[in-house]
Enzyme design. Structure first.
Site: not given
Length: 150
Positions: A78-80
């Site tokens: 999850q890059f966010t």
């Protein structure tokens, strides 16, 4: 490297209507990777995940680890988690590692966690549009950043 850990009574990941991962009692781990992350970050976080005492003992006190309860894990990239919201209303993801850096670190994270638990770890698919379903047990949710160990 940042993680969000959620203790779950059930969790699953669906990609294009196909369930690719499902667990009952265990942890859902959302993983965000930065360019500066290394195997040292992976080792520290995996050790933390394996040994965190977030599961109830016979007195309903959070005193047991994932390993002690033989719990399962799903790891979802999850890059966010590395979003910057300081300026404006559109998050910036400049701190998040690009796939050429992130994918090998993601794979190393999963492998390190599997080795420490001595059992398979389920995953989503890196970069895929995933639907993550979970029942947060407790609720217990922890945010851990490998760059803030002290």
């Amino acid at each position: 490297m940042k993680i969000v850990i959620q203790r779950v009574s059930e969790a699953s990941v669906v990609i294009n209507t196909k369930e690719v991962a499902a667990i009952q009692n265990g942890l859902l781990v959302l993983l965000g990777i930065e360019n500066e992350d290394t195997q040292d970050d992976i080792d520290w976080l995996c050790n933390k995940i394996i040994n965190l005492r977030v599961f109830p003992d016979e007195n309903a006190v959070m005193n047991k680890s994932l390993k002690a309860v033989d719990g399962d894990v799903i790891v979802v990239s999850q890059f966010t988690l590395h979003a910057s919201t300081k300026k404006g209303n559109r998050p910036s993801y400049i701190k998040a590692a690009k796939p050429d850096v992130a994918i090998p670190l993601y794979e190393a994270f999963v492998k390190t966690l599997q080795n420490g638990l001595e059992k398979p770890v389920q995953t989503g698919a890196f970069g895929a549009d995933m639907k993550v379903h979970l029942v947060n047990d407790g609720p217990v949710t922890l945010i851990i950043d490998s760059k803030h160990r002290v």
